[in-house]
Design an enzyme around this catalytic site. Structure first.
Site, PDB file in Angstrom:
ATOM      1  N   SER A  90       0.792  -1.228   0.000  1.00 23.83           N
ATOM      2  CA  SER A  90       0.000   0.000   0.000  1.00 23.83           C
ATOM      3  C   SER A  90       0.824   1.277   0.000  1.00 23.83           C
ATOM      4  O   SER A  90       0.333   2.326  -0.422  1.00 23.83           O
ATOM      5  CB  SER A  90      -0.939   0.001   1.211  1.00 23.83           C
ATOM      6  OG  SER A  90      -0.208  -0.028   2.426  1.00 23.83           O
ATOM      7  N   HIS A 142      -5.319  -3.930  -2.170  1.00 26.52           N
ATOM      8  CA  HIS A 142      -4.999  -2.974  -3.229  1.00 26.52           C
ATOM      9  C   HIS A 142      -4.757  -3.657  -4.573  1.00 26.52           C
ATOM     10  O   HIS A 142      -4.218  -3.036  -5.496  1.00 26.52           O
ATOM     11  CB  HIS A 142      -3.768  -2.156  -2.840  1.00 26.52           C
ATOM     12  CG  HIS A 142      -3.987  -1.279  -1.652  1.00 26.52           C
ATOM     13  ND1 HIS A 142      -4.464   0.010  -1.750  1.00 26.52           N
ATOM     14  CD2 HIS A 142      -3.799  -1.504  -0.327  1.00 26.52           C
ATOM     15  CE1 HIS A 142      -4.563   0.538  -0.547  1.00 26.52           C
ATOM     16  NE2 HIS A 142      -4.163  -0.368   0.337  1.00 26.52           N
ATOM     17  N   LYS A 184     -11.975  -0.621  -1.479  1.00 28.45           N
ATOM     18  CA  LYS A 184     -11.093  -0.001  -2.475  1.00 28.45           C
ATOM     19  C   LYS A 184     -11.795  -0.049  -3.842  1.00 28.45           C
ATOM     20  O   LYS A 184     -12.720   0.705  -4.069  1.00 28.45           O
ATOM     21  CB  LYS A 184      -9.741  -0.728  -2.501  1.00 28.45           C
ATOM     22  CG  LYS A 184      -9.106  -0.938  -1.112  1.00 28.45           C
ATOM     23  CD  LYS A 184      -8.578   0.333  -0.534  1.00 28.45           C
ATOM     24  CE  LYS A 184      -7.709   0.129   0.705  1.00 28.45           C
ATOM     25  NZ  LYS A 184      -8.321  -0.516   1.862  1.00 28.45           N
TER      26      LYS A 184
END
Length: 418
Positions: free
Chosen positions: A207, A235, A266
């Site tokens: 990240s 992610h 996300k």
């Protein structure tokens, strides 16, 4: 009066005193001074949805101001996609605003179970279990799986939720140098006879650095030393891989990793976390992960929006292609200016600055000129590795990126960074 230029936030986390609240006064003084100097650009209040450009509310005037948003993990821009929004509204009208209980008790709706089955199918696993958020997913999973006599082996740049999960488990844990397979193998070799169960855990996409774990090499070592593997795809899902299925998809290894952790917050445009794995692992987590069965379940509207987001990802694969093109465009132009960026192939672009005070001053200027990017200081990253984290979305237009590049070039030259 504390001069915030001389300190970092970490200096105020563990002040010792007979009064447990004693540390709170100095940390407030630090933040107040930070804000007076205009360096505190965190927690800006948005007056519009999180899109390529947003209106932030100025603290002093109370008036909105438009800025280019490059600090969001809404990677595909799905938080405002008509299909995703409509699904959430329908679910809210049908099931109400809340789940009404923990998932293991009264809080499971038809939508909730449909989402778990869909996530498992999307990732090539037998089953999945949805948690209230990504942080609690890692903490609950690791503490439920690793007991006395077990070992967790973690990449040193893994997310804090993984670190905390390791600490809360009853097992031991070791840390290997970032993406260093020789170091990982050394730990595995020395642990062969000492521990019963061994679990290697790694971020898929890291990240703060935007790089990708060497998954094929990790899996090879796991098989060699009889260890299991857990990958955090927060992610990566919806971001990398030909079909947006994350790191396993990226390396053509769907179905080979033991545990896949992910978030709904996300690319899937909501909130919540999940684990996809075998039926027996998922069943174990439902009954032994404290952060799952001692928490109320997600609202049905959030679960419905995640299902719709998965539909959109499969129906509109061009979004993932657009996201990659945007990341390549920004990366090449920032490097061309002279900014220090590593070789990354994701929409997370770490722009290294080094000194934290320079980071603060540059962040203030970016904010003044209309660019919202995240300054990342110590202790979120190592000392002297302060950076800006530029996050791209599929919905960024070329004009958004060009305007952002103009601002970054101006500020970079002002501070002698480029």
């Amino acid at each position: 009066m504390i001069n915030s230029d001389n300190y970092t936030l970490a200096d105020f986390g563990e002040l010792s005193d007979k009064d447990i609240f004693a540390k709170t006064g100095p940390s407030l003084e630090y933040i107040d001074d930070y804000k007076r100097k205009g360096y505190y650009i965190y927690q800006k209040v948005l007056a519009t949805p999180c899109e390529n450009r947003v209106n932030i509310v100025e603290e002093k005037s109370g008036k909105p101001r438009e800025v280019i948003m490059m600090g969001s993990n809404n990677y595909l821009g799905l938080t405002t996609h008509p299909k995703v929004v409509a699904a959430a509204i329908r679910a809210c009208e049908e099931f109400g605003t809340g789940s009404g209980g923990a998932a293991l008790l009264s809080g499971t709706t038809e939508i909730h179970r449909r989402l778990e089955k869909r996530l498992a199918m999307f990732l090539g696993c037998e089953d999945a279990v949805v948690f209230p958020n990504g942080y609690s997913t890692n903490v609950g999973t690791l503490s439920a799986l690793a007991g006395k006599g077990d070992l967790i082996i973690s990449d040193m740049l893994n997310h804090t939720s993984i670190v905390d999960g390791c600490r809360l488990s009853e097992g031991d844990y070791r840390v290997y140098r970032h993406r260093d397979m020789s170091h990982l193998e050394n730990i595995l070799r020395r642990s062969c006879d000492k521990y019963a169960g061994k679990l290697i855990v790694t971020d898929g996409v890291f990240s703060m650095d935007g790089d990708i774990c060497p998954l094929p090499e990790i899996m090879e070592l796991a098989r060699k030393y009889n260890a299991r593997v857990m990958i955090d795809e927060a992610h990566a899902i919806g971001v990398i891989g030909n079909n947006g299925r994350g790191t396993c998809d990226y390396f053509d290894m769907i179905g080979e990793v033991d545990i896949i952790m992910g978030t709904l917050s996300k690319a899937l445009a909501g909130v919540g976390g999940f684990v996809a794995s075998s039926r027996d692992v998922v069943n174990h987590l439902r009954h032994f992960a404290h952060s799952y069965f001692f928490s109320s379940n997600l609202p049905p509207s959030v679960e419905a929006s995640a299902l719709a987001a998965l539909d959109v990802i499969e129906e509109e694969p061009q979004m993932i292609i657009k996201l990659k093109k945007n990341a390549v465009y920004m990366h090449s132009h920032l490097r061309g200016m002279g900014y220090n960026l590593p070789d990354v192939y994701t929409p997370i672009l770490p722009v290294f600055i080094g000194k934290e005070l320079t980071l603060r001053k540059m962040g203030k200027r970016f904010n003044e000129l209309g660019l919202y990017i995240s300054p990342i200081p110590y202790p979120a990253v190592p000392k002297n590795k302060a950076r800006f984290r530029v996050c791209l979305m599929a919905t960024h237009r070329k004009q958004d990126m060009d305007d952002a590049l103009t601002i970054m070039e101006q500020v970079g030259k002002e501070f002698g960074i480029i």
